[in-house]
Design a protein around this motif. Structure first.
Motif, PDB file in Angstrom:
ATOM      1  N   GLU A  64      -7.618  -8.468   0.258  1.00  0.00           N
ATOM      2  CA  GLU A  64      -8.408  -7.315  -0.200  1.00  0.00           C
ATOM      3  C   GLU A  64      -9.902  -7.604  -0.088  1.00  0.00           C
ATOM      4  OE1 GLU A  64      -7.786  -3.422  -2.250  1.00  0.00           O
ATOM      5  OE2 GLU A  64      -6.245  -4.943  -2.051  1.00  0.00           O
ATOM      6  N   ASP A  65     -10.299  -8.807  -0.524  1.00  0.00           N
ATOM      7  CA  ASP A  65     -11.719  -9.184  -0.465  1.00  0.00           C
ATOM      8  C   ASP A  65     -12.193  -9.311   0.972  1.00  0.00           C
ATOM      9  OD1 ASP A  65     -11.772  -9.234  -3.215  1.00  0.00           O
ATOM     10  OD2 ASP A  65     -11.486 -11.407  -3.365  1.00  0.00           O
ATOM     11  N   GLU A  66     -11.363  -9.956   1.809  1.00  0.00           N
ATOM     12  CA  GLU A  66     -11.733 -10.148   3.215  1.00  0.00           C
ATOM     13  C   GLU A  66     -11.829  -8.807   3.939  1.00  0.00           C
ATOM     14  OE1 GLU A  66     -12.593 -12.702   6.521  1.00  0.00           O
ATOM     15  OE2 GLU A  66     -12.328 -13.169   4.394  1.00  0.00           O
ATOM     16  N   ALA A  67     -10.834  -7.956   3.741  1.00  0.00           N
ATOM     17  CA  ALA A  67     -10.838  -6.647   4.405  1.00  0.00           C
ATOM     18  C   ALA A  67     -12.007  -5.789   3.937  1.00  0.00           C
ATOM     19  CB  ALA A  67      -9.519  -5.922   4.131  1.00  0.00           C
ATOM     20  N   ARG A  68     -12.293  -5.851   2.644  1.00  0.00           N
ATOM     21  CA  ARG A  68     -13.418  -5.074   2.113  1.00  0.00           C
ATOM     22  C   ARG A  68     -14.741  -5.560   2.708  1.00  0.00           C
ATOM     23  NH1 ARG A  68     -12.588  -6.064  -2.808  1.00  0.00           N
ATOM     24  NH2 ARG A  68     -11.206  -4.303  -3.225  1.00  0.00           N
ATOM     25  N   GLY A  69     -14.877  -6.895   2.858  1.00  0.00           N
ATOM     26  CA  GLY A  69     -16.093  -7.447   3.438  1.00  0.00           C
ATOM     27  C   GLY A  69     -16.273  -7.035   4.889  1.00  0.00           C
ATOM     28  N   ILE A  70     -15.157  -7.047   5.644  1.00  0.00           N
ATOM     29  CA  ILE A  70     -15.224  -6.639   7.055  1.00  0.00           C
ATOM     30  C   ILE A  70     -15.576  -5.168   7.174  1.00  0.00           C
ATOM     31  CG2 ILE A  70     -13.852  -6.287   9.135  1.00  0.00           C
ATOM     32  CD1 ILE A  70     -12.337  -8.836   8.456  1.00  0.00           C
ATOM     33  N   ASP A 151     -10.233   6.224   7.508  1.00  0.00           N
ATOM     34  CA  ASP A 151      -8.768   6.124   7.495  1.00  0.00           C
ATOM     35  C   ASP A 151      -8.318   4.688   7.244  1.00  0.00           C
ATOM     36  OD1 ASP A 151      -8.466   8.837   8.045  1.00  0.00           O
ATOM     37  OD2 ASP A 151      -8.565   8.515  10.207  1.00  0.00           O
ATOM     38  N   VAL A 152      -8.984   3.751   7.945  1.00  0.00           N
ATOM     39  CA  VAL A 152      -8.624   2.336   7.795  1.00  0.00           C
ATOM     40  C   VAL A 152      -8.873   1.877   6.365  1.00  0.00           C
ATOM     41  CG1 VAL A 152      -9.153  -0.026   8.505  1.00  0.00           C
ATOM     42  CG2 VAL A 152      -9.027   1.806  10.218  1.00  0.00           C
ATOM     43  N   ALA A 153     -10.031   2.235   5.817  1.00  0.00           N
ATOM     44  CA  ALA A 153     -10.369   1.840   4.441  1.00  0.00           C
ATOM     45  C   ALA A 153      -9.344   2.395   3.448  1.00  0.00           C
ATOM     46  CB  ALA A 153     -11.774   2.330   4.094  1.00  0.00           C
ATOM     47  N   LYS A 154      -8.853   3.592   3.713  1.00  0.00           N
ATOM     48  CA  LYS A 154      -7.889   4.222   2.820  1.00  0.00           C
ATOM     49  C   LYS A 154      -6.532   3.529   2.862  1.00  0.00           C
ATOM     50  CE  LYS A 154      -6.244   8.178   4.075  1.00  0.00           C
ATOM     51  NZ  LYS A 154      -6.155   9.618   4.433  1.00  0.00           N
ATOM     52  N   TYR A 155      -6.152   3.010   4.041  1.00  0.00           N
ATOM     53  CA  TYR A 155      -4.830   2.417   4.186  1.00  0.00           C
ATOM     54  C   TYR A 155      -4.785   0.914   3.908  1.00  0.00           C
ATOM     55  CZ  TYR A 155      -2.653   6.624   6.031  1.00  0.00           C
ATOM     56  OH  TYR A 155      -2.145   7.900   6.157  1.00  0.00           O
ATOM     57  N   ILE A 156      -5.938   0.281   3.747  1.00  0.00           N
ATOM     58  CA  ILE A 156      -5.964  -1.158   3.480  1.00  0.00           C
ATOM     59  C   ILE A 156      -5.149  -1.530   2.243  1.00  0.00           C
ATOM     60  CG2 ILE A 156      -7.468  -3.022   2.662  1.00  0.00           C
ATOM     61  CD1 ILE A 156      -9.457  -2.240   4.799  1.00  0.00           C
ATOM     62  N   PRO A 157      -5.307  -0.836   1.098  1.00  0.00           N
ATOM     63  CA  PRO A 157      -4.485  -1.187  -0.082  1.00  0.00           C
ATOM     64  C   PRO A 157      -2.991  -1.041   0.173  1.00  0.00           C
ATOM     65  CG  PRO A 157      -6.362   0.180  -0.722  1.00  0.00           C
ATOM     66  CD  PRO A 157      -6.302   0.205   0.767  1.00  0.00           C
ATOM     67  N   LYS A 158      -2.596   0.005   0.928  1.00  0.00           N
ATOM     68  CA  LYS A 158      -1.176   0.197   1.226  1.00  0.00           C
ATOM     69  C   LYS A 158      -0.650  -0.922   2.120  1.00  0.00           C
ATOM     70  CE  LYS A 158      -1.400   5.244   0.812  1.00  0.00           C
ATOM     71  NZ  LYS A 158      -1.174   6.548   1.499  1.00  0.00           N
ATOM     72  N   ASN A 160      -1.899  -3.871   2.365  1.00  0.00           N
ATOM     73  CA  ASN A 160      -1.911  -5.072   1.534  1.00  0.00           C
ATOM     74  C   ASN A 160      -0.648  -5.162   0.673  1.00  0.00           C
ATOM     75  OD1 ASN A 160      -2.816  -7.424   0.387  1.00  0.00           O
ATOM     76  ND2 ASN A 160      -4.402  -6.483  -0.846  1.00  0.00           N
ATOM     77  N   ASN A 161      -0.252  -4.036   0.096  1.00  0.00           N
ATOM     78  CA  ASN A 161       0.948  -4.018  -0.743  1.00  0.00           C
ATOM     79  C   ASN A 161       2.208  -4.353   0.051  1.00  0.00           C
ATOM     80  OD1 ASN A 161      -0.450  -3.349  -3.082  1.00  0.00           O
ATOM     81  ND2 ASN A 161      -0.213  -1.150  -2.772  1.00  0.00           N
ATOM     82  N   TRP A 162       2.325  -3.774   1.239  1.00  0.00           N
ATOM     83  CA  TRP A 162       3.502  -4.025   2.061  1.00  0.00           C
ATOM     84  C   TRP A 162       3.569  -5.484   2.502  1.00  0.00           C
ATOM     85  CZ3 TRP A 162       7.722  -1.402   2.175  1.00  0.00           C
ATOM     86  CH2 TRP A 162       7.708  -0.016   1.958  1.00  0.00           C
ATOM     87  N   VAL A 168       6.818 -11.981  -0.577  1.00  0.00           N
ATOM     88  CA  VAL A 168       7.748 -12.302  -1.664  1.00  0.00           C
ATOM     89  C   VAL A 168       9.183 -12.359  -1.132  1.00  0.00           C
ATOM     90  CG1 VAL A 168       8.743 -11.519  -3.838  1.00  0.00           C
ATOM     91  CG2 VAL A 168       6.284 -11.365  -3.484  1.00  0.00           C
ATOM     92  N   LEU A 169       9.596 -11.339  -0.374  1.00  0.00           N
ATOM     93  CA  LEU A 169      10.970 -11.288   0.134  1.00  0.00           C
ATOM     94  C   LEU A 169      11.256 -12.431   1.103  1.00  0.00           C
ATOM     95  CD1 LEU A 169      11.390  -7.434   0.721  1.00  0.00           C
ATOM     96  CD2 LEU A 169      12.269  -8.815  -1.176  1.00  0.00           C
ATOM     97  N   PHE A 170      10.342 -12.651   2.047  1.00  0.00           N
ATOM     98  CA  PHE A 170      10.533 -13.733   3.016  1.00  0.00           C
ATOM     99  C   PHE A 170      10.513 -15.079   2.308  1.00  0.00           C
ATOM    100  CE2 PHE A 170       8.894 -16.940   5.950  1.00  0.00           C
ATOM    101  CZ  PHE A 170       9.795 -16.816   6.998  1.00  0.00           C
ATOM    102  N   GLY A 171       9.582 -15.236   1.368  1.00  0.00           N
ATOM    103  CA  GLY A 171       9.487 -16.488   0.630  1.00  0.00           C
ATOM    104  C   GLY A 171      10.729 -16.766  -0.178  1.00  0.00           C
TER     105      GLY A 171
END
Length: 264
Positions: A64-70, A151-158, A160-162, A168-171
């Motif tokens: 989230e921090d990295e994407a927000r900075g970019i 659009d990209v900024a709006k979808y970053i949280p989604k 990130n969640n996926w 978690v599942l793979f781990g």
């Protein structure tokens, strides 16, 4: 601690007793190997869930921090009809490894001075993973896709969640299998040492019983290794040896406890 009187013992009760109550091993050793394997599976699943959840949480925050900075550094852009259009002076450098130039004045050779990096052009993206591997992705293959900076900024949280859910599942899947299989092998190795001790000290305990003891004996080692040492900011030398020593101490004491029971 009191003896186990019921055959219906919960996982968490087994988990606690395998660490703090050596006498409980007298009960575990009389059960089927299948119950021991089931316990190991649940232990591996619990540890894998905790470790993968922590990993996912750390990734989620850093992403989230990295994407927000970019996104803050990125000028307005639009992708339409298979072409990327970016406003501002170019070539644009982001975080020293992303280069953007949609004017046509830059080509893939600009990455030659980088060990790794990403070049975004008007019609394609070039990804350099190392000094020898360089791949191109042609935007024409997604010419029906349209998006802009908003659009990209709006979808970053989604996104990130996926990704966090996937971690978690793979781990959990990979971690459970890894912990379970490695512990079964470790229990086999420790069990061989146990059968030697049994013969030398005339304990007369079968290998199958010793192997079931070893499965439970690794409980504390697994917890300390995966949930404590793994998150400490310091390196502990020779911990792999300590890992086996701790399990070996549990195994020996459990064998001795079982020997005294069968001799009564």
């Amino acid at each position: 601690m009191d003896e186990i009187k019921s055959h219906k013992v919960s996982f968490f009760e087994r988990f606690k007793r395998s660490i703090v109550d050596i006498r409980s091993y007298n009960f575990f050793v009389k059960e089927s190997l299948g119950k021991g394997i089931l316990y190991l599976f649940l232990l591996s699943l619990m540890v894998a869930f905790i470790t993968s959840s922590v990993m996912s949480y750390k990734f989620k925050n850093s992403f989230e921090d990295e994407a927000r900075g970019i996104m803050i550094q990125m000028p307005d852009f639009e992708f339409k009809n298979g072409e990327m259009n970016v406003e501002g002076d170019m070539p644009l450098r982001i975080d020293d490894y992303i280069i953007v130039d949609t004017t046509g004045n830059t080509d893939a050779s600009v990455l030659d001075s980088y060990n790794e990096g990403i070049l975004i052009l008007k019609d394609k993206a070039v990804v350099k993973k190392n000094v020898v591997e360089k791949r191109e992705f042609d935007f024409s293959s997604i010419n029906d896709v349209e998006f802009n900076k908003q659009d990209v900024a709006k979808y970053i949280p989604k996104i990130n969640n996926w990704i966090s859910i996937f971690i978690v599942l793979f781990g959990m899947i990979f971690g459970t299998l890894w912990i379970m299989l490695s512990t079964m092998i470790n229990a086999l190795i420790l069990g061989i040492a146990g059968i030697i001790i049994s013969k030398v000290q005339k304990m007369d305990i079968e290998f199958g019983y010793i192997y079931k003891i070893c499965i439970y004996a690794f409980t504390l080692s697994i917890v300390v290794d995966k949930l404590i040492i793994g998150y400490m900011p310091i390196y502990i030398p020779y911990f792999n040896i300590v890992y086996y020593i701790v399990a070996g101490i549990y195994m020996y004491n459990a064998m001795d406890s079982y020997r005294r029971e069968i001799q009564q």
